[in-house]
Design an enzyme around this catalytic site. Sequence first.
Site, mmCIF file in Angstrom:
data_model
loop_
_atom_site.group_PDB
_atom_site.id
_atom_site.type_symbol
_atom_site.label_atom_id
_atom_site.label_comp_id
_atom_site.label_asym_id
_atom_site.label_seq_id
_atom_site.Cartn_x
_atom_site.Cartn_y
_atom_site.Cartn_z
ATOM 1 N N CYS A 189 0.999 -1.396 0.120
ATOM 2 C CA CYS A 189 -0.021 0.002 -0.020
ATOM 3 C C CYS A 189 0.931 1.228 -0.023
ATOM 4 C CB CYS A 189 -1.003 0.003 1.059
ATOM 5 S SG CYS A 189 -2.046 1.396 1.346
ATOM 6 N N CYS A 234 1.001 3.581 4.043
ATOM 7 C CA CYS A 234 2.012 3.318 5.342
ATOM 8 C C CYS A 234 3.067 2.811 4.786
ATOM 9 C CB CYS A 234 1.165 2.411 6.181
ATOM 10 S SG CYS A 234 -0.194 3.204 6.981
ATOM 11 N N CYS A 248 -8.612 -0.364 7.006
ATOM 12 C CA CYS A 248 -7.313 0.425 7.158
ATOM 13 C C CYS A 248 -7.157 0.585 8.541
ATOM 14 C CB CYS A 248 -7.428 1.737 6.257
ATOM 15 S SG CYS A 248 -6.049 2.751 6.459
ATOM 16 N N GLN A 276 -6.549 19.114 9.270
ATOM 17 C CA GLN A 276 -5.770 18.215 9.710
ATOM 18 C C GLN A 276 -6.134 16.671 9.716
ATOM 19 O OE1 GLN A 276 -2.296 18.084 10.373
ATOM 20 N NE2 GLN A 276 -1.535 20.367 10.326
ATOM 21 N N TYR A 300 -2.082 30.990 5.213
ATOM 22 C CA TYR A 300 -2.421 29.625 4.825
ATOM 23 C C TYR A 300 -3.507 29.235 5.944
ATOM 24 C CZ TYR A 300 2.034 30.252 2.371
ATOM 25 O OH TYR A 300 2.854 30.581 1.740
ATOM 26 N N GLU A 347 -5.831 32.719 2.926
ATOM 27 C CA GLU A 347 -6.105 31.194 2.431
ATOM 28 C C GLU A 347 -6.690 31.508 0.865
ATOM 29 O OE1 GLU A 347 -5.929 27.793 3.221
ATOM 30 O OE2 GLU A 347 -7.227 27.596 1.367
ATOM 31 N N CYS A 389 4.659 21.093 7.051
ATOM 32 C CA CYS A 389 4.460 19.518 6.878
ATOM 33 C C CYS A 389 5.818 18.976 6.060
ATOM 34 C CB CYS A 389 3.052 19.188 6.431
ATOM 35 S SG CYS A 389 2.896 19.927 4.989
#
Length: 498
Positions: free
Chosen positions: A82, A85, A166, A316, A345, A366, A444
């Site tokens: 997959c 992960c 999942c 998130q 943002y 944004e 991120c």
Amino acid sequence: MKKNDEIEILIEDMGEDGLGIGHLPLSEGGTFTVFVKDAVLGDRVRAVVTKVKKHYAYAKMLALLAPGAYRVEPVCPVAARCGGCSMMQLAYSEQLRLKERRVSSCLSRIGKIETPEKYALPIVGMEHPYRFRNKMQFPVGVGKNGEVQMGFYAGRTHSIIDQKTCAIGHPVNTYVTDALRELFSAWRRRYEDIIYDEMLHKGLIRHVLTRVGFETGELMVCLVINGKRLPNGCDEEMTKALDKALDAYHRDLSEGRIEEGPGVGEIRLTSLSCNINREKTNRILGDSTVTVSGSDRIAEVLGGNRFLISPQSFFQVNPVQTEKLYAKAVAFAGLTKDETVWDMYCGIGTITLALARIAKRVYGVEIVPQAIEDARENAAANGVTNVEFFTGKAEEVIPKLYAEDPAKYRADVVVVDPPRKGCDPALLDTLLSMSPERIVYVSCDPATLARDIAYLSDGGYELKAYQPFDQFCHSSHVECVSLLQRMSNTQSKEIRYL
Ligand code: SAH
């Protein structure tokens, strides 16, 4: 080294996409880097070379000669294939160490910070790193035998793994996808072209997006379609099928067949919609969404504020960790109710509203119009009046506003939370001329974070502290909050790009 060569290699590190990294000695001295699929930190493996570049190569594990000390049996049977992960074969504690190392290595290599560890707070991991995701996006397709498939993309491809559960998603998803897979199969017997074919850019149903409000129990299901609407009668059939799916979920819940976890409790189908995406593109969502039944948004509670979330709005994906992440961002902002703050943002205003409670005034910007609509309503619904939101690209809106009225739009503190590509230089330049006392950078992607920190350091800012957060357990992604402080004038260096 050439394609199809077999090599033996020790895996000494892991890369951004979860590939094992090893180094082979070269006859002329030095080493050659090899990225090995399916191998994890500490493994000694035999591998076959799949691609050779000038300075590195790719290989695929053939045999595990000696497992690394941190290799574990993944909870999910399809983890190795997959695309979701990429690190489930690595013990969770070691995943966290790896992420800490990735952030500090980016800060020293790209950010030119001498000893980043000096400023590091320990990574915030999850106690139970499963069942944490509030959002899933299931691609829908047709398999070799004509069966409808729904699940996850295999790593680095668009072939679909038809998977029922999942390990990192909310358990209600299994019930939703079981019901929709069955329904789509029935539709396919009626309408040949009902499932989208990516290669031919033909057919209707492309993806199913789900989102669960962990605090509110509200469920959003959004079908992404390559057309204006579903065939007549399908909307009603889908509503019925999902109601039945939720009945089955509640029955299993009350009979103790569903493991307890965050957000596990009563779930209501609050929003059922179709998002229209007629483009030949890898982007999942299109620009417009039509409500099929219920509301066009779901609600979620975060940090004491209630938020409405549209399908197109960013939110998130790990609500348990998000509370901690935002708390740190707000703490780093160091507000005393006297400050003007920019939240750049800002999405649907999650951080904006948290800041507004302890600031004089907060501006948010944004790019997604629906998110700004959500943000304005969210502020009003939470009784927050000292905020103002702007729609557009941060790198265009902020320079323009600041040029028009610097006194009004200058901030004492700026929070930025950009997507992976980081901040645009035009925005960083305006930030430098605005010269806020503190910049809180929520990132991120540690590589672009480090790049932007280097830019801001040259402009007179100093990294004071940072803390990584594990929002995306078992993937190689890592979130990080950093605090930058303006150096006193005598200390600050020349601003390079102004
Ligand atoms: N702070 C918010 C959103 C962070 S995600 C939260 O925590 O929920 C990054 C956001 O930046 C997304 O909402 C995305 O739509 C937005 N975005 C992407 N590029 C942008 C740009 N150039 N200008 C302004 N916003 C942008």
